[in-house]
Design a protein around this motif. Structure first.
Motif, PDB file in Angstrom:
ATOM      1  N   HIS A 308       0.829  -1.208   0.000  1.00 42.65           N
ATOM      2  CA  HIS A 308       0.000   0.000   0.000  1.00 42.65           C
ATOM      3  C   HIS A 308       0.859   1.252   0.000  1.00 42.65           C
ATOM      4  CE1 HIS A 308      -2.531  -3.162   1.758  1.00 42.65           C
ATOM      5  NE2 HIS A 308      -3.584  -2.459   1.382  1.00 42.65           N
ATOM      6  N   VAL A 309       0.332   2.296  -0.625  1.00 39.30           N
ATOM      7  CA  VAL A 309       0.851   3.652  -0.454  1.00 39.30           C
ATOM      8  C   VAL A 309      -0.306   4.494   0.071  1.00 39.30           C
ATOM      9  CG1 VAL A 309       1.766   5.719  -1.558  1.00 39.30           C
ATOM     10  CG2 VAL A 309       2.584   3.455  -2.278  1.00 39.30           C
ATOM     11  N   THR A 340      -2.481  -1.199  -3.879  1.00 43.41           N
ATOM     12  CA  THR A 340      -3.599  -0.363  -3.439  1.00 43.41           C
ATOM     13  C   THR A 340      -3.085   1.003  -3.017  1.00 43.41           C
ATOM     14  OG1 THR A 340      -4.865  -2.280  -2.665  1.00 43.41           O
ATOM     15  CG2 THR A 340      -5.497  -0.131  -1.807  1.00 43.41           C
ATOM     16  N   LEU A 341      -3.743   2.041  -3.524  1.00 45.40           N
ATOM     17  CA  LEU A 341      -3.427   3.423  -3.153  1.00 45.40           C
ATOM     18  C   LEU A 341      -4.533   3.931  -2.241  1.00 45.40           C
ATOM     19  CD1 LEU A 341      -1.907   6.117  -3.433  1.00 45.40           C
ATOM     20  CD2 LEU A 341      -3.223   6.545  -5.517  1.00 45.40           C
ATOM     21  N   LEU A 342      -4.166   4.295  -1.021  1.00 50.87           N
ATOM     22  CA  LEU A 342      -5.110   4.849  -0.052  1.00 50.87           C
ATOM     23  C   LEU A 342      -4.964   6.364  -0.007  1.00 50.87           C
ATOM     24  CD1 LEU A 342      -4.567   2.276   2.853  1.00 50.87           C
ATOM     25  CD2 LEU A 342      -6.347   2.235   1.085  1.00 50.87           C
ATOM     26  N   GLY A 416      -3.816  -6.171   3.843  1.00 51.42           N
ATOM     27  CA  GLY A 416      -2.437  -6.286   3.358  1.00 51.42           C
ATOM     28  C   GLY A 416      -1.835  -7.653   3.592  1.00 51.42           C
ATOM     29  N   SER A 417      -0.576  -7.806   3.207  1.00 51.19           N
ATOM     30  CA  SER A 417       0.131  -9.079   3.361  1.00 51.19           C
ATOM     31  C   SER A 417       1.395  -8.926   4.196  1.00 51.19           C
ATOM     32  CB  SER A 417       0.489  -9.651   1.983  1.00 51.19           C
ATOM     33  OG  SER A 417       1.345  -8.758   1.277  1.00 51.19           O
ATOM     34  N   SER A 418       1.512  -7.799   4.913  1.00 53.11           N
ATOM     35  CA  SER A 418       2.663  -7.533   5.797  1.00 53.11           C
ATOM     36  C   SER A 418       3.975  -7.484   5.025  1.00 53.11           C
ATOM     37  CB  SER A 418       2.748  -8.602   6.903  1.00 53.11           C
ATOM     38  OG  SER A 418       1.586  -8.616   7.673  1.00 53.11           O
ATOM     39  N   HIS A 419       3.928  -7.012   3.810  1.00 53.20           N
ATOM     40  CA  HIS A 419       5.139  -6.934   2.977  1.00 53.20           C
ATOM     41  C   HIS A 419       5.769  -5.553   3.089  1.00 53.20           C
ATOM     42  CE1 HIS A 419       7.781  -6.976  -0.495  1.00 53.20           C
ATOM     43  NE2 HIS A 419       7.528  -8.251  -0.713  1.00 53.20           N
ATOM     44  N   VAL A 422       3.687   2.165   2.693  1.00 55.33           N
ATOM     45  CA  VAL A 422       4.311   3.487   2.585  1.00 55.33           C
ATOM     46  C   VAL A 422       3.333   4.569   3.017  1.00 55.33           C
ATOM     47  CG1 VAL A 422       5.358   5.148   0.985  1.00 55.33           C
ATOM     48  CG2 VAL A 422       5.724   2.674   0.653  1.00 55.33           C
ATOM     49  N   ILE A 423       3.850   5.593   3.703  1.00 50.21           N
ATOM     50  CA  ILE A 423       3.088   6.805   3.980  1.00 50.21           C
ATOM     51  C   ILE A 423       3.782   7.975   3.304  1.00 50.21           C
ATOM     52  CG2 ILE A 423       4.291   7.193   6.188  1.00 50.21           C
ATOM     53  CD1 ILE A 423       1.740   8.595   7.179  1.00 50.21           C
TER      54      ILE A 423
END
Length: 532
Positions: A308-309, A340-342, A416-419, A422-423
């Protein structure tokens, strides 16, 4: 009724014109029929097509090239497949064509494809032919043999046949076009011809798995069994000869071996008395299959890289766009690519930032799906995602709106998959909260997820990436209950600048809390902090 007759004499200029008219007339007849065929074929899959006719002047200057790029990107953004064709029926007259050729030699669809591939920076160039592949001389000639591998330096040793009187291409054109395209890319590449398809290989980064893993096994004194992919069969065998040569010098030529059959994997997973650890490195299906089949042997790996970002409400627009595009597009099939982009709700309501990010992804050809919240906020928009638990491994991603920082963290933990996560924010308190709360193997602040890599994090080489939490052996004390978490802080660090040579890594051994400076030549000079 009147009649017009054309008579060609022996004038050399007239002969040249006549020789040019036949293929151009054939092109004029064939273009409409070909487009009708394309339309019918792609209509079966619900795909619309559009034809773009171009000539040499379209590449003359930056303005015309930008117009071409913009048209192609706009069609792709509208889910319309652009079919680019040379306007063979109408081209400049011979005297103009000679001057044009000094600038750019586009004579047929092969050279056009090569020029366009370089212009739009494609991942792969495929030139079709009706023969088995590239021969050292015309296939029907005595002594002709199929060349399994071809590199541009070999072109002087190849004898090409005559072209058709009603065509402008031929194998000569295909080979020269492919050679020119590889020479124009940022990184020198060679072409390996297989059948009718040309595959590009990047010398700077491929094939890198076998040498890295073999080197790590040697350095740590481990025996090793390797199973490579079928697409790298010949490369892996050549590399294994070098590995065995090195091991022979210490009397251990069999310490590392290469398994060639996929069926052998199931048998190997039964050898719990001989094999201590399995490290699958490949697709999520491969990893998951091995995890399911291995009953007694521990498996170190990750089934999926759902990264994720999260763009916080205090994110910088320019940094957000660069990091998101790099995380998704630098190498979309990698496990550390963004899926996935949050986006913070306030960012969505600030249409300038939201639109800029979406347009940047669309320009790169990224297919976007909308999360349920985003879909409910849009009157017209992309299709709604069926699930967040998906690793696209392609130019595709999901965009979802979250109410705030904690909502983003909850989403990451749930889907998520704990990989790697990013923030992007200019708020240091929000960054620290995210880095501490997200329970992933790698958590980054203002750094692309593509930096989740053994070499980039200073390990020298990488055997794989693991999201596992158990690693202890023997008597287990306090340290055995701890695991590793990589925390990287930066200021708009994107991997593509390093892979293209625009910036350089500087690795130093530092105390745990010290700061490593990543040296480069960009407006974004960052300090990257590594801690465990």
């Amino acid at each position: 009724m009147s009649r017009v007759s054309f008579k060609f004499g022996s004038n050399p200029f007239q002969e040249e014109v006549r020789s040019m008219l036949a293929p151009r007339a054939s092109a004029a007849v064939g273009q409409s029929g070909l487009m009708s065929l394309y339309e019918a074929m792609f209509a079966q899959y619900g795909v619309k097509v559009a034809q773009i006719l171009i000539t040499k002047p379209d590449f003359y200057n930056s303005e015309t090239r930008q117009n071409l790029n913009s048209t192609i990107n706009e069609l792709i953004a509208l889910n319309i497949l652009p079919i680019i064709n040379t306007n063979d029926a109408v081209t400049p007259p011979p005297q103009v064509d000679e001057e044009v050729s000094k600038k750019l030699d586009i004579r047929d669809n092969d050279t056009l494809a090569a020029r366009l591939a370089v212009e739009v920076d494609t991942d792969i160039l495929i030139l079709m032919t009706d023969v088995d592949g590239n021969y050292n001389k015309p296939p029907k000639s005595e002594g002709a043999r199929l060349m399994d591998t071809f590199v541009p330096d070999m072109i002087e040793d190849v004898e090409f046949g005559e072209k058709s009187s009603v065509g402008t291409g031929g194998m000569d054109s295909k080979v020269k076009a492919a050679s020119w395209a590889t020479g124009e890319r940022d990184i020198c590449r060679d072409l390996q011809w297989t059948g009718t398809r040309g595959h590009q290989r990047n010398h700077a980064g491929s094939p890198d798995c076998l040498p890295q893993v073999a080197a790590l096994a040697m350095a740590t004194g481990n025996g090793l069994l390797l199973k490579g992919g079928k697409e790298a069969y010949y490369s892996n065998h050549a590399l294994m000869e070098l590995v065995k040569e090195s091991l022979t010098t210490v009397g251990a030529p069999g310490a590392i071996s290469l398994v060639t059959k996929r069926d052998d994997i199931s048998d190997l997973l039964q050898l719990e008395g001989d094999i201590d650890l399995v490290i699958p490195r490949g697709s999520s299906d491969l990893v998951r299959t091995i995890q399911e089949q291995s009953r007694s042997i521990p498996v170190l790996g990750h089934a999926e890289g759902i990264c994720h970002v999260y763009i916080d409400k205090n994110a910088d627009l320019e940094k957000a766009v660069k990091i998101v595009v790099d995380a998704k597009c630098d190498y979309p099939s990698a496990c550390n690519a963004m899926e996935t982009l949050l986006i913070h709700r306030e960012i969505f309501e600030n249409s300038r930032i939201f639109t800029s990010v979406c347009q940047a992804l669309q320009r790169e050809g990224v297919a976007i799906q909308a999360g349920p919240r985003l879909a409910s906020l849009l009157t017209f928009g992309p299709p709604t995602a069926k699930t967040f638990k998906v690793e696209f491994s392609d130019l595709e991603c999901i965009i979802e709106v979250v109410d705030g920082l904690d909502d983003a963290i909850d989403h990451i933990h749930q889907h998520g998959s704990s990989h790697t996560d990013v923030i992007v924010t200019e708020d240091p308190q929000a960054a620290e909260h995210f880095l501490g709360a997200v329970d992933s193997a790698c958590v980054f602040h203002n750094v692309s997820s593509r930096f989740a890599d053994g070499y980039r994090l200073g390990l020298g080489a990488e055997v794989g990436i693991s999201t596992a939490r158990i690693h202890a052996r023997g008597p287990v004390g306090m340290e055995g209950l701890l695991t590793t978490k990589w925390v990287v802080k930066g200021d708009c660090a994107v991997a593509s600048e390093f892979s293209r040579g625009k910036r350089l890594f500087l690795h130093h051994k530092l105390p745990l809390e010290d700061v490593a400076v990543v040296d480069g030549h960009s407006s974004c000079d960052e300090e990257v902090s590594f801690s465990q």
